[in-house]
Design an enzyme around this catalytic site. Structure first.
Site, short mmCIF file in Angstrom:
data_model
loop_
_atom_site.label_atom_id
_atom_site.label_comp_id
_atom_site.label_asym_id
_atom_site.label_seq_id
_atom_site.Cartn_x
_atom_site.Cartn_y
_atom_site.Cartn_z
N GLY A 180 1.02 -1.27 -0.01
CA GLY A 180 -0.42 0.57 -0.10
C GLY A 180 1.06 1.13 0.36
CB ALA A 181 1.42 4.45 -2.15
NE ARG A 233 5.59 -3.80 -3.98
CZ ARG A 233 4.27 -3.76 -4.19
NH1 ARG A 233 3.40 -3.69 -2.79
NH2 ARG A 233 3.13 -3.47 -4.88
CG ASP A 261 0.26 2.57 -5.57
OD1 ASP A 261 -0.81 1.84 -6.41
OD2 ASP A 261 1.18 1.48 -5.34
CG ASN A 304 -5.19 1.74 -6.90
OD1 ASN A 304 -4.44 2.08 -6.32
ND2 ASN A 304 -6.35 1.21 -7.14
CE LYS A 305 -2.19 -4.58 -6.42
NZ LYS A 305 -0.83 -4.67 -6.97
O1 MRU Z 1 0.71 -4.01 -4.53
P1 MRU Z 1 -0.08 -3.30 -3.52
O2 MRU Z 1 -1.00 -4.00 -2.65
O3 MRU Z 1 0.82 -2.28 -2.79
O4 MRU Z 1 -0.83 -2.39 -3.55
C1 MRU Z 1 -1.98 -1.22 -3.71
C2 MRU Z 1 -2.57 -0.26 -4.16
O5 MRU Z 1 -2.65 -0.56 -5.07
C3 MRU Z 1 -3.47 0.70 -3.34
O6 MRU Z 1 -4.72 0.81 -3.47
C4 MRU Z 1 -2.69 1.75 -3.28
O7 MRU Z 1 -1.65 1.68 -2.42
C5 MRU Z 1 -3.23 2.92 -2.44
S1 MRU Z 1 -3.16 2.52 -0.67
C6 MRU Z 1 -3.95 3.88 0.22
#
Ligand code: MRU
Length: 349
Positions: free
Chosen positions: A46-47, A88, A236, A246-247
């Site tokens: 999560g970012a 990452r 992100d 985003n994801k």
């Molecule tokens: O691969 P991840 O689990 O780090 O991806 C997370 C996401 O895509 C979240 O939606 C994003 O980081 C926002 S978190 C507040």
């Protein structure tokens, strides 16, 4: 509140997100290399959480670095930042946090080594507190945009587990529920890593917020059935023109929302806004291990030798985004102009 991550005298302590929802276990990283591995291996993800973890990893590495001279400390500091920066690539919060620690180092580089170390630890701890405050502010701004009752769809996990607490998208949902709104959350399971079913559902059920898990390919039909009144997701990285990384799967949801006339909101702290990246095509997209796609809980679900793609993120063009909810306020199109305006307001504030 769930303790996603925490600075302790022994090191940086995390809830191990790879084990949720079946096991609630904690892991303490005692070196900066272990912190880097924790980010890469998704112990913490999560970012915003990645950003603060990076800062704590740097603080930990610096605290334990040997040498009595600032020049030696700087050499260690640069190495630590490089290692953490290679974990990452998509979440810009990682690079934002590194830059902030670098600025802090520069600001106190005339001080004795022990004081620099202390200043960096304090800076990381400050970022932790600020993150929770930003989420609470985002929650207040975003709650007003939520329906007084109805369904809200979210993708991945942008909750307490993706931040230092409260969450971004889930912070908006939490604040809306706290203000008396009757929301039913639909959580996309979010293949391949299942952040939606494993993490979002876990934290919302814990909070007693009505939650329904759907597989990602059900979003369209659920929208068509009229069950979704708003979509709220995290980010992100948000490019200067308002394109949102985003994801992976977020883009699909945004297009579906547009087709069904459903507002699509993105909730993110300003540290996720990257004004140096002009548009989404310039955002680096992390490619993750193919095993995340071919296996679930260690079991193969695809034939050996098959080709696999695993981009961890996608980019939603700004035209699909109804509004971006930040701790500084709600931003609407034209994004380039309005994001820059908000950036300036806060700098001079
Ligand atoms: O691969 P991840 O689990 O780090 O991806 C997370 C996401 O895509 C979240 O939606 C994003 O980081 C926002 S978190 C507040």
């Amino acid at each position: 509140m769930i303790k996603t991550l925490e600075w302790t005298d022994e090191g940086v302590r995390f809830i191990d997100q790879r084990k949720l929802p079946t096991e609630e276990t904690y892991l303490t990283c005692t070196t900066y290399e272990e912190v880097a591995d924790a980010i890469r291996d998704m112990v913490v993800r999560g970012a915003p959480a990645i950003g603060v973890t990076a800062a704590m990893g740097i603080a930990l590495g610096v605290r334990d670095a040997e040498g009595d001279h600032v020049s030696e400390l700087r050499r260690h500091f640069d190495e630590i930042c490089e290692t953490i920066g290679e974990t990452r690539p998509t979440a810009v919060n990682l690079f934002w946090a590194i830059r902030r620690m670098q600025d802090r180092f520069e600001a106190c580089s005339e001080m004795p080594v022990e004081q620099i170390k202390q200043a960096l630890i304090l800076e990381a701890q400050r970022m932790y507190v600020e993150d929770i405050a930003a989420n609470e502010a985002m929650g207040k701004h975003g709650a007003a945009l939520m329906p007084s009752s109805g369904g809200v769809l979210t993708h991945c996990n942008a909750g307490a587990l993706a931040t230092c607490g409260y969450g971004t998208a889930l912070g908006v949902i939490r604040a809306a529920v706290e203000s008396g709104k009757k929301l039913q959350v639909f959580a996309d399971e979010t293949r391949p890593f299942l952040q939606g079913s494993r993490l979002t559902a876990w934290e919302l059920v814990k909070d007693g917020i009505p939650t329904t898990v759907i597989s990602d390919n059900m979003a369209g039909t659920i929208m068509k059935q009229g069950k979704i009144d708003a979509v709220v997701v995290g980010a992100d990285r948000i490019a200067a023109n308002g394109d949102v990384a985003n994801k992976v799967g977020t883009y699909t949801v945004a297009v579906l929302a547009k087709e069904h006339g459903i507002p699509f909101y993105v909730a993110a702290p300003f540290s996720t806004v990257d004004l140096e990246t002009p548009d989404g095509s310039k955002i680096p997209i992390e490619q993750r291990a193919t095993r995340e796609v071919t296996h679930i809980a260690g079991k193969a679900i695809a034939p050996e030798g098959v080709k696999v793609e695993n981009p961890a993120f996608d980019v939603t063009p700004a035209k699909y985004v109804t509004a971006i909810i930040t701790e500084r306020g709600v931003v609407k199109a034209p994004y380039e102009e309005n994001l820059r305006k908000l950036a300036k307001v806060a700098v001079s504030a």
